[in-house]
Motif scaffolding. Structure first.
Motif, mmCIF file in Angstrom:
data_model
loop_
_atom_site.group_PDB
_atom_site.id
_atom_site.type_symbol
_atom_site.label_atom_id
_atom_site.label_comp_id
_atom_site.label_asym_id
_atom_site.label_seq_id
_atom_site.Cartn_x
_atom_site.Cartn_y
_atom_site.Cartn_z
ATOM 1 N N VAL A 24 -25.340 36.943 14.426
ATOM 2 C CA VAL A 24 -26.430 36.521 15.280
ATOM 3 C C VAL A 24 -27.544 35.841 14.485
ATOM 4 C CG1 VAL A 24 -27.871 38.603 15.185
ATOM 5 C CG2 VAL A 24 -27.761 37.281 17.296
ATOM 6 N N GLY A 25 -28.167 34.864 15.109
ATOM 7 C CA GLY A 25 -29.363 34.241 14.564
ATOM 8 C C GLY A 25 -30.475 34.326 15.591
ATOM 9 N N SER A 26 -31.543 33.638 15.370
ATOM 10 C CA SER A 26 -32.650 33.651 16.318
ATOM 11 C C SER A 26 -32.257 32.927 17.602
ATOM 12 C CB SER A 26 -33.872 32.993 15.689
ATOM 13 O OG SER A 26 -34.326 33.744 14.584
ATOM 14 N N PHE A 47 -35.316 36.470 15.750
ATOM 15 C CA PHE A 47 -36.224 36.704 16.863
ATOM 16 C C PHE A 47 -35.574 36.242 18.163
ATOM 17 C CE2 PHE A 47 -37.430 32.661 14.876
ATOM 18 C CZ PHE A 47 -37.374 31.780 15.951
ATOM 19 N N ARG A 48 -36.037 36.831 19.264
ATOM 20 C CA ARG A 48 -35.527 36.549 20.604
ATOM 21 C C ARG A 48 -34.007 36.758 20.689
ATOM 22 N NH1 ARG A 48 -39.635 32.507 20.525
ATOM 23 N NH2 ARG A 48 -38.147 30.917 19.889
ATOM 24 N N VAL A 49 -33.555 37.921 20.228
ATOM 25 C CA VAL A 49 -32.157 38.317 20.403
ATOM 26 C C VAL A 49 -32.084 39.199 21.645
ATOM 27 C CG1 VAL A 49 -30.193 39.549 19.418
ATOM 28 C CG2 VAL A 49 -31.683 38.164 17.941
ATOM 29 N N PRO A 76 -33.628 46.665 16.054
ATOM 30 C CA PRO A 76 -34.189 45.308 15.947
ATOM 31 C C PRO A 76 -35.254 45.236 14.853
ATOM 32 C CG PRO A 76 -34.226 46.132 18.211
ATOM 33 C CD PRO A 76 -33.946 47.294 17.329
ATOM 34 N N THR A 77 -35.289 44.114 14.151
ATOM 35 C CA THR A 77 -36.253 43.961 13.061
ATOM 36 C C THR A 77 -37.113 42.709 13.197
ATOM 37 O OG1 THR A 77 -34.611 42.813 11.693
ATOM 38 C CG2 THR A 77 -34.777 45.201 11.436
ATOM 39 N N ASP A 78 -37.144 42.117 14.372
ATOM 40 C CA ASP A 78 -37.970 40.935 14.565
ATOM 41 C C ASP A 78 -38.606 41.014 15.953
ATOM 42 O OD1 ASP A 78 -39.081 38.288 14.166
ATOM 43 O OD2 ASP A 78 -37.449 37.967 12.732
ATOM 44 N N PHE A 79 -39.094 39.918 16.503
ATOM 45 C CA PHE A 79 -39.857 40.014 17.742
ATOM 46 C C PHE A 79 -39.077 39.482 18.942
ATOM 47 C CE2 PHE A 79 -41.109 35.821 16.119
ATOM 48 C CZ PHE A 79 -41.077 35.022 17.252
ATOM 49 N N ALA A 80 -39.532 39.917 20.128
ATOM 50 C CA ALA A 80 -39.007 39.456 21.419
ATOM 51 C C ALA A 80 -37.546 39.831 21.622
ATOM 52 C CB ALA A 80 -39.210 37.956 21.580
ATOM 53 N N SER A 101 -42.116 46.152 11.879
ATOM 54 C CA SER A 101 -42.543 44.756 11.957
ATOM 55 C C SER A 101 -42.197 44.112 13.295
ATOM 56 C CB SER A 101 -41.894 43.942 10.828
ATOM 57 O OG SER A 101 -40.479 43.930 10.965
ATOM 58 N N SER A 102 -41.502 44.844 14.168
ATOM 59 C CA SER A 102 -41.075 44.292 15.449
ATOM 60 C C SER A 102 -42.219 44.318 16.466
ATOM 61 C CB SER A 102 -39.899 45.088 16.009
ATOM 62 O OG SER A 102 -38.789 45.023 15.148
ATOM 63 N N PHE A 103 -42.173 43.395 17.407
ATOM 64 C CA PHE A 103 -43.097 43.428 18.531
ATOM 65 C C PHE A 103 -42.479 42.684 19.701
ATOM 66 C CE2 PHE A 103 -44.253 39.958 15.718
ATOM 67 C CZ PHE A 103 -44.543 38.878 16.544
ATOM 68 N N TRP A 104 -43.080 42.880 20.885
ATOM 69 C CA TRP A 104 -42.576 42.301 22.131
ATOM 70 C C TRP A 104 -41.142 42.760 22.411
ATOM 71 C CZ3 TRP A 104 -44.191 36.590 20.880
ATOM 72 C CH2 TRP A 104 -45.583 36.495 20.881
ATOM 73 N N THR A 105 -40.913 44.044 22.322
ATOM 74 C CA THR A 105 -39.586 44.600 22.595
ATOM 75 C C THR A 105 -39.525 45.077 24.044
ATOM 76 O OG1 THR A 105 -39.341 45.326 20.302
ATOM 77 C CG2 THR A 105 -37.912 46.371 21.944
ATOM 78 N N THR A 106 -38.438 44.750 24.745
ATOM 79 C CA THR A 106 -38.244 45.172 26.126
ATOM 80 C C THR A 106 -36.917 45.895 26.262
ATOM 81 O OG1 THR A 106 -39.512 43.288 26.996
ATOM 82 C CG2 THR A 106 -38.028 44.412 28.521
#
Length: 326
Positions: A24-26, A47-49, A76-80, A101-106
């Motif tokens: 996977v990538g962003s 990000f955004r995975v 998860p280790t990135d955002f969104a 370091s993650s944020f905007w997790t749903t």
């Protein structure tokens, strides 16, 4: 944006979640079939995975991750990051644990259960857990320390620590609404610290070892909230709540629909989201907003039923991704 099908059907891009996450990538959407996968400690670094139910999955079904033998389910280790429509169980620590370091997790429409740690555990900014069932976990149901937190239309039960706990920092708004918390070894809801009180709305907290709702010095109150049979008391700090029996249909059997005599009926304030079974709020017949994850349903014929039963999230209403791949 990349979109990948994950499963065993001809033409699927990857046969397992593990293989997909390794590549996977962003900006990657994983559309996962309603199959049982094994593995864990899935560390998505882009990000955004998004982990989403495949568009061909039958309504109400789940993709399943058996994480037995692993520490965590998804990390998860990135955002969104978005995790939707999944069932995760068996890991020795947390089912879902975004790193610091993650944020905007749903997390949406998931079933997290039978793990050694918490259902959802996050130290980072901005997360939302909604329409999710968390039960039989060794730690917290939901834990968040950071800026901006929301838990909406969740069922949390049988936890080894507090049901929902939050340390609120920064300027973001934190809120818990339309949820049911039961049998936490600790408080149903606990604000662990931070700068801001948590907005509490339309939530039931019952049968917990310590407080039903604990937010000392709260300035927000507990609008439409019901506390019952909590070891230390129902409300520690937030005012405006109600003491009374939610009259669950069968709490011992994990059936947390509310019965006809429930004091949660009509207690809630106006909210437009459906309940955890997909029933409308308010009830179209009585126009009542009920507290808790379940709305008491009155049919137009006059036949009364206490909501559709969900024993686990495989039976629950799930949100499919719009335009999900076929």
């Amino acid at each position: 944006m990349a979109t990948w099908d994950v499963g065993s059907q001809p033409g699927d891009d990857y046969p397992t979640i593990s293989a997909a996450v390794a590549a996977v990538g962003s900006d990657t959407w994983l559309y996962i079939r309603n199959e049982v996968f094994t593995g864990g400690d899935f560390k998505s670094t882009g990000f955004r995975v998004h982990y989403l139910p495949h568009g061909d999955n039958p309504a109400g079904s789940r993709w399943v991750l058996n994480a037995t033998g692993y520490s965590r389910g998804i990390y998860p280790t990135d955002f969104a990051t978005v995790i939707s429509g999944g069932e995760i169980y068996g890991c020795s620590s947390h089912a879902i644990q975004p790193d610091g370091s993650s944020f905007w997790t749903t997390v949406r429409g998931c079933y997290l259960h039978d793990v050694g740690g918490s259902g959802f555990y996050m130290t980072g900014a901005d997360c939302t857990v909604e329409e999710t069932i968390i039960g039989n976990v060794g730690g917290y149901g939901i834990y968040h320390a950071g800026d901006g937190f929301g838990a909406d239309t969740c069922l949390v039960y049988n936890t080894g620590s507090h049901g929902i706990a939050a340390a609120t920092h920064g300027t973001g708004v934190s809120a818990i609404s339309n949820s049911t918390i039961y049998n936490a070894t600790g408080s149903g809801f606990l604000r662990l610290g931070g700068f801001h009180s948590v907005i509490l709305r339309n939530t039931i907290s019952a049968g917990n070892s310590q407080w039903g709702f604990s937010d000392p010095g709260s300035l927000q109150g507990a609008s439409g909230c019901l506390g019952w049979d909590n070891g230390s008391g129902d409300f520690d700090g937030p005012g405006g709540g109600t003491h009374g029996d939610p009259a669950f249909v069968d709490a011992a059997g994990n059936d947390f629909r509310i019965g006809a005599a429930s004091l949660a009926r009509g207690l809630g304030s106006a909210m437009s989201t459906p309940d955890i079974a997909g029933n409308p709020r308010p009830d179209p017949v009585t126009s009542a907003f009920d507290a808790g994850a379940y709305q008491y349903v009155v049919l137009p014929s006059g036949v009364i039923v206490p909501g559709r039963l969900i024993r686990n999230a495989r039976d629950a209403r799930g949100l499919r991704p719009p335009g999900g791949r076929a």
